[in-house]
Design a protein around this motif. Structure first.
Motif, short mmCIF file in Angstrom:
data_model
loop_
_atom_site.label_atom_id
_atom_site.label_comp_id
_atom_site.label_asym_id
_atom_site.label_seq_id
_atom_site.Cartn_x
_atom_site.Cartn_y
_atom_site.Cartn_z
N ARG A 1 7.65 -9.26 4.56
CA ARG A 1 8.59 -8.07 4.36
C ARG A 1 8.22 -7.54 3.22
NH1 ARG A 1 14.05 -7.51 2.85
NH2 ARG A 1 14.60 -5.40 3.54
N VAL A 2 8.14 -8.16 2.22
CA VAL A 2 7.91 -7.81 0.64
C VAL A 2 6.63 -7.01 0.74
CG1 VAL A 2 7.58 -8.35 -1.55
CG2 VAL A 2 9.51 -9.21 -0.36
N LEU A 3 5.71 -7.63 1.19
CA LEU A 3 4.30 -6.95 1.34
C LEU A 3 4.42 -5.60 2.16
CD1 LEU A 3 1.91 -9.98 1.64
CD2 LEU A 3 2.24 -8.88 -0.29
N ILE B 1 7.01 -3.66 2.26
CA ILE B 1 7.72 -2.71 1.44
C ILE B 1 6.72 -2.14 0.52
CG2 ILE B 1 9.47 -2.35 -0.21
CD1 ILE B 1 11.31 -4.52 1.42
N ILE B 2 6.34 -3.09 -0.28
CA ILE B 2 5.02 -2.76 -1.41
C ILE B 2 4.02 -1.77 -0.98
CG2 ILE B 2 3.11 -3.63 -2.46
CD1 ILE B 2 4.87 -6.13 -3.10
N SER B 3 3.36 -1.99 0.28
CA SER B 3 2.46 -1.12 0.89
C SER B 3 2.84 0.18 0.98
CB SER B 3 1.91 -1.67 2.22
OG SER B 3 1.32 -2.99 1.91
N SER C 1 5.51 1.81 -0.13
CA SER C 1 5.25 2.80 -1.35
C SER C 1 4.42 3.00 -1.83
CB SER C 1 6.20 1.87 -2.41
OG SER C 1 5.77 0.99 -2.90
N GLU C 2 3.17 2.19 -1.87
CA GLU C 2 2.02 2.52 -2.34
C GLU C 2 1.25 3.83 -1.66
OE1 GLU C 2 -0.33 -0.97 -2.60
OE2 GLU C 2 0.14 -1.44 -4.73
N ARG D 1 -0.21 7.19 -3.25
CA ARG D 1 -1.62 7.34 -3.31
C ARG D 1 -2.24 8.47 -2.48
NH1 ARG D 1 -3.98 1.46 -5.11
NH2 ARG D 1 -2.31 0.83 -6.16
N LEU E 1 -6.68 0.09 1.40
CA LEU E 1 -6.27 -1.13 0.53
C LEU E 1 -5.06 -1.99 1.21
CD1 LEU E 1 -6.00 1.27 -2.22
CD2 LEU E 1 -7.08 -0.95 -2.54
N MET E 2 -4.59 -1.37 1.92
CA MET E 2 -3.37 -1.99 2.54
C MET E 2 -3.79 -3.59 3.15
SD MET E 2 -1.99 0.81 2.18
CE MET E 2 -1.84 0.59 0.64
N GLY F 1 -3.28 -7.13 1.60
CA GLY F 1 -1.88 -7.56 1.64
C GLY F 1 -1.67 -7.91 3.15
#
Lengths: 183, 350
Positions: free
Chosen positions: B70-72, B74-76, B78-79, B83, B100-101, B104
């Motif tokens: 879940r956290v990965l 969310i991070i991806s 927002s990135e 980008r 890049l995703m 993760g």
């Protein structure tokens, strides 16, 4: 996780290494959720708080300056979020009043506070060395969540007796674990 | 008298911890705590023990893998938003760059789907399914990356010797501790280290074991229960050992070690590797069955770096840069509704 390892993992996180981030996440997640639960007393909100802390850790990785240990930093972040959450009345439980009224009693010095996985086994081992009656009173109250009244009824003794036994157990645990615990 | 006093304070502490203290009692406790550093420590330690003793919530019920995915995610997300412009610039510059995703994503899946931990026994076992990779931290702080299809057995807590059992491929970053050697046991060999970085590849169906040392020093021994441990060789940094399990012969090569550990960062690196090894690696990496239908092709030397490419992209590039062509077979549906593994056949370009 050793200090050297933490440092190199942090360096990697700073340059955007998600594998290093995952390692830190897996190492600390459960422990931090257990820590949040001591404030929040509810699993899902506690998990959300910890996940949020990790997302922030990632988002701010480039500007992050951690002077304490990583463990302490993460615990501090979780603790602050928990207290915020209680302050904004998102969570109400019988502990929240106390936490707001006497923050000094509840805000931990996170550098010395021990994590669940560091302490749990040791508590179990020391409890075995206590007389059965005292071990039983403590276990029924702490492990099984029974009230003093319920334990007193079950064992057919007074509430006061249970109170004394639980105190003795805690005192004994602390006396035997204090050297093991951080100063 | 002193006991009586201590007991009163003890009760005060407990009432505060279980939430039954009055405001006055909390104030009294606060005063007591502030009156000395010793009282402060006593309180903090008792509170710590009290809270860890709470077993209303069980750590086993916390789903770490799901939380990490879940956290990965969310991070991806927002990135991705941040980008967009960067991606466009890269396209203009015509650089072949990677989603890049993906890193993760793979790490998330590797850990998430198949961490099998048995809390009853002293040993834990992790199996990383084909097509994914995973990493974990051992109790001494050493870090292990496991490649697709690999298995690692390790104790929850190390005793005197730090010993783990590996089937498949793993990259180890061992915490330095000269008093407690770290041993990776495979079917035939034991690799002994104290504080180093090395890669071991010992697949179940492989006839050879490959060991690569990046830093420090390791010792390779025969793992034969019948005889006393037999010393084979030391490895120096940047050395690569190939050990033939059938003949017992081994070769040491001094060379750049990057390509042997690139898998852990989501890269595939080939440097004058034979096509037969290339397709084996690609197949393992993407969980695709690849058949090489030409003897001449098997020893064709190939050189390339793939970073976070999809399988289809890798195959297209392979076709562009070597004398091959390929077809993908139709996948069958299995009785449970899932599909059979992807299968690709490679042949010589006409």
């Amino acid at each position: 996780m050793s200090a050297i390892n933490e440092k190199s993992l942090l360096e990697r996180i700073k340059v955007g290494d998600k594998a290093a981030f995952s390692v830190v996440f897996v190492a600390y997640y459960s422990n931090l959720v257990m820590f949040a639960i001591t404030f929040i007393r509810e699993k899902q909100t506690s998990e959300e708080i910890v996940q949020d802390v990790f997302v922030k850790l990632w988002d701010n990785r480039e500007i992050l300056e951690i002077k304490s240990s990583l463990k302490s930093f993460l615990m501090k972040s979780v603790q602050n979020k928990c207290i915020d959450c209680i302050r904004h009345q998102k969570i109400r439980n019988r502990y929240s009043e106390n936490i707001l009224n006497n923050p000094k009693l509840f805000e931990n010095e996170t550098e010395s506070y021990m994590l669940y996985s560091e302490l749990e086994r040791h508590i179990d081992i020391v409890l075995q060395r206590l007389p059965d009656k005292i071990n039983q009173a403590y276990s029924l109250n702490r492990f099984d969540g029974m009230t003093y009244q319920e334990i007193a009824d079950k064992l057919k003794v007074s509430v006061r007796t249970i109170e004394v036994r639980v105190s003795k157990a805690l005192n004994f645990l602390r006396a035997n674990l204090k050297d093991y615990m951080n100063p | 008298m002193e006991d009586k006093f201590a007991e009163e304070n003890l009760n005060l502490i407990i009432r505060n911890l279980n939430g039954t203290a009055t405001l006055e009692e909390s104030q009294a406790l606060e005063d007591w705590i502030e009156s000395s550093a010793h009282n402060q420590t006593t309180y903090v330690q008792m509170k710590n023990i009290w809270e860890i003793s709470d077993r209303q919530f069980k750590p086993e019920e916390i789903d770490v893998d799901r939380a990490l995915s879940r956290v990965l995610k969310i991070i991806s997300t927002s990135e991705k938003a941040q980008r967009t412009l960067w991606f466009r610039l890269q396209k203009i510059a015509a650089i072949m760059l990677l989603p890049l995703m993906l890193t993760g994503y793979f790490i998330g899946r590797g850990i998430s789907d198949h961490l099998q931990i048995n809390r009853q026994v002293t040993y834990h076992e992790v199996f990383v399914p084909f097509g994914t990779r995973s990493n974990l931290v051992l109790s001494d702080g050493s870090i292990v990356w496991l490649n697709s299809g690999s298995k690692l057995k390790y104790p929850g807590q190390f005793e005197n010797v730090r010993k783990v059992f590996l089937e498949g491929e793993g990259y180890f970053e061992v915490e330095s501790d000269t008093k407690h050697p770290f041993i990776v046991e495979t079917r035939t060999l034991n690799i002994e280290a104290t504080g180093t970085k090395f890669n071991v590849s010992a697949g179940e169906n492989d006839s050879r074991i490959e060991i690569t040392l990046l830093e420090g020093k390791i010792e390779v021994n025969k793992n034969d229960e019948a005889k006393a441990t037999a010393f084979i060789s030391d490895l120096q940094p940047n050395q690569h050992m190939t050990y033939d399990m059938l003949t017992g012969d081994f070769h040491l090569l001094n060379q750049n070690t990057d390509k042997y550990i690139a898998w852990k960062d989501g890269k595939l690196i080939f440097r004058n590797d034979q096509m037969i090894d290339v397709v084996k690696k690609i197949g393992q990496y993407y969980n695709v069955e690849i058949e090489l239908r030409d003897n001449e092709l098997m020893s064709y030397r190939y050189r390339a770096t793939f970073e976070n490419e999809s399988f289809d992209e890798v195959m297209k590039l392979l076709k562009l840069s070597s004398p091959i062509d390929y077809v993908e077979l139709e996948r069958d549906t299995l009785p449970d509704g899932t599909f059979t593994k992807r299968k690709v056949i490679i042949f010589k370009k006409k």
